[in-house]
Scaffold this motif. Structure first.
Motif, mmCIF file in Angstrom:
data_model
loop_
_atom_site.group_PDB
_atom_site.id
_atom_site.type_symbol
_atom_site.label_atom_id
_atom_site.label_comp_id
_atom_site.label_asym_id
_atom_site.label_seq_id
_atom_site.Cartn_x
_atom_site.Cartn_y
_atom_site.Cartn_z
ATOM 1 N N TRP A 36 -27.573 25.695 -21.965
ATOM 2 C CA TRP A 36 -28.833 26.443 -22.132
ATOM 3 C C TRP A 36 -28.521 27.791 -22.770
ATOM 4 C CZ3 TRP A 36 -33.859 25.302 -21.832
ATOM 5 C CH2 TRP A 36 -34.789 26.343 -21.702
ATOM 6 N N PHE A 43 -35.638 28.567 -17.892
ATOM 7 C CA PHE A 43 -35.352 27.140 -17.658
ATOM 8 C C PHE A 43 -36.149 26.644 -16.460
ATOM 9 C CE2 PHE A 43 -32.916 23.594 -15.847
ATOM 10 C CZ PHE A 43 -32.794 22.788 -16.965
ATOM 11 N N CYS A 53 -33.476 25.769 -27.169
ATOM 12 C CA CYS A 53 -32.573 26.458 -26.242
ATOM 13 C C CYS A 53 -31.312 25.662 -25.909
ATOM 14 C CB CYS A 53 -33.315 26.800 -24.947
ATOM 15 S SG CYS A 53 -34.680 27.963 -25.200
ATOM 16 N N ASP A 57 -36.062 21.758 -22.015
ATOM 17 C CA ASP A 57 -36.639 22.506 -20.904
ATOM 18 C C ASP A 57 -37.491 21.538 -20.078
ATOM 19 O OD1 ASP A 57 -37.842 24.267 -19.175
ATOM 20 O OD2 ASP A 57 -38.896 25.418 -20.724
#
Length: 500
Positions: A36, A43, A53, A57
């Motif tokens: 991440w 998150f 990212c 997510d």
């Protein structure tokens, strides 16, 4: 046109470009994967779908994008991050273009990651009469960002550039939108609606639809007749683009005699050899060269000749042979490679002649040639003008007929009445080119079209650059280093952007 603020929400929260190792998202219940790359609190933070990212997510419920930059054009994403980890708007390019009235077909990505789109726009035939019907305009868009400069390009003909990137687009690290031109793309049959003003109206409609989306500077550019189109566009809509660059754009009158003296400015020995070849293929070697050329045009180009007799097409090509050589060739090596008609075989002459006159991929005055350039020939006879070609001596020697239709004036499309020349429109555009503001002209000394070059008046806001030993294909990189710097400075001042 709605502003982009109304189309999609802008990002309201600041984002960090990275995240600490480990950590939790939301209320501390879900571990943050090490892959991440965004703020750990985002998150599974119940704050919307974060895209780009590094990993999906959980807030996206399987509909987001993990790879940086891929959230753009994904309507499921609420917050997006680019390859540098910086926040960017999640504007859907497709949705925004469709909201602006375009039919959108994504066409993949360029080698450097720019997004490519085929666009179709229904344009009004007569912008002063909403009931006049419509025609389709086909555009191609290279998209790098709504906050990047836009290079609006006219080819002067149909949109044959597609996704080929122009040097100015590369220079600006920006977007590129190539216009299509009415009647040149096969759409439309009422040529009473084919005027430079209506063409400018088409471009204006495009800009109005997109100006609130693409918020950085706009530049208008074009080569040859496309350069003339962009100067005309600026004449009618001076505020639509911040600067205009016209490459090799000629401004002419009918049968413009200024072009006759061009051939006195080029290398004399090379020009003598071109004229010798011209006379040989029209005279002593014609019986051998003409059928060989016609065979190659049929076999290699698939050409047919129903509107113009093959013999007249051959003569038109021969008349323009020196012109085409200087327009697209003209280097010392090109000159050195010309055969000497005194010793050359018919095969040598055929090769040298066909290699130059077939430059368009269809033979001069063939059916395909007249189909592609027919709308252009309507333009030149309506208001643009056309160059005079050196024909008097060839006529006097009996090598071509006096009434030969040359390939610069050409023939209007079949079934279309030739227009009456509009001298007022012609002179108004030429005056704007000389006295206007915000246009940079680039000409090449060995390009025949440079005989119709503009010399901006001292008090105007236009500027001119000249390429030494260049032809009609000269671009920004063809300029000398000082002139490249000067043109870059002109663009920086006009566009308000820094050019790398």
């Amino acid at each position: 046109m709605k502003s982009i603020v109304r189309l999609v929400p802008l990002l309201l929260l600041p984002f960090a470009s990275g995240c600490p190792d480990g950590g939790v998202g939301g209320e501390g219940e879900t571990p943050v994967p090490p892959e991440w790359t965004c703020d750990a609190q985002r998150f599974n933070g119940s704050d919307g779908c974060d895209c780009g990212c590094g990993v999906p997510d959980p807030d996206c419920e399987g509909t987001g994008s993990a790879d940086p930059g891929t959230g753009v054009d994904n309507p499921a994403c609420d917050a997006c991050f680019n390859v540098d980890g910086k926040a960017q708007s999640c504007i859907s390019v497709t949705a925004a273009l469709e909201a602006a009235g375009f039919i959108v077909s994504p066409a993949g990505k360029s080698d450097d990651g720019a997004e490519l789109y085929d666009l179709t726009l229904l344009q009004v035939n007569d912008h002063q009469d909403a009931q006049s019907g419509t025609h389709e305009q086909y555009l191609t868009l290279i998209h790098r960002g709504f906050d990047r400069p836009m290079n609006l390009i006219s080819t002067g003909y149909s949109n044959y550039l597609g996704f080929d990137q122009d040097e100015l687009t590369t220079l600006l690290e920006g977007n590129q939108l190539v216009l299509d031109k009415r009647f040149h793309n096969g759409n439309g049959d009422d040529f009473s609606h084919f005027t430079r003003k209506q063409v400018a109206d088409d471009a204006h409609d495009v800009v109005v639809r997109l100006h609130d989306l693409y918020t950085s500077a706009w530049i208008g550019s074009g080569f040859s007749n496309g350069g003339v189109d962009m100067v005309s566009f600026r004449q009618h809509y001076p505020d639509d683009v911040d600067a205009t660059v016209a490459f090799g754009a000629p401004f002419m009158v009918p049968e413009d005699a200024r072009f006759l003296s061009f051939f006195d400015t080029v290398d004399a020995a090379c020009q003598d050899r071109l004229e010798a070849i011209q006379r040989a293929v029209l005279g002593a070697q014609r019986m051998a060269v003409e059928p060989a050329v016609q065979a190659r045009s049929a076999d290699e180009l698939g050409d047919t000749f129903t509107r113009v007799e093959p013999a007249r097409a051959f003569e038109a090509a021969a008349l323009s042979y020196p012109w085409l050589f200087w327009q697209y060739f003209g280097t010392p090596d090109d000159c050195a490679g010309l055969p000497d008609p005194a010793t050359a075989t018919a095969e040598d002459l055929t090769s040298a002649f066909f290699g130059v006159t077939s430059i368009f991929g269809t033979y001069p005055m063939s059916d395909a040639y007249l189909s592609f350039f027919g709308a252009y020939f309507y333009e030149v006879q309506q208001s643009s003008g056309w160059p005079a070609l050196p024909r008097a001596e060839l006529v006097a020697e009996g090598l071509i007929p006096a009434d030969l239709v040359d390939m610069e004036r050409g023939l209007v499309p079949e079934g279309v009445t030739a227009p009456v020349f509009d001298a007022a429109e012609n002179s108004a555009l030429a005056e704007f080119a000389r006295l206007g503001d915000g246009v940079a002209f680039v000409y090449s000394d060995q390009d025949p079209w440079s005989a119709g070059a503009v010399t901006p008046a001292a008090m105007s806001g236009n500027i001119r650059f000249n390429v030494t030993n260049g032809n009609h294909l000269a671009t920004f990189s063809s300029l000398s280093e000082p002139d490249r710097a000067a043109l870059s400075a002109f663009l920086e001042e006009r566009l308000g952007v820094e050019i790398p």
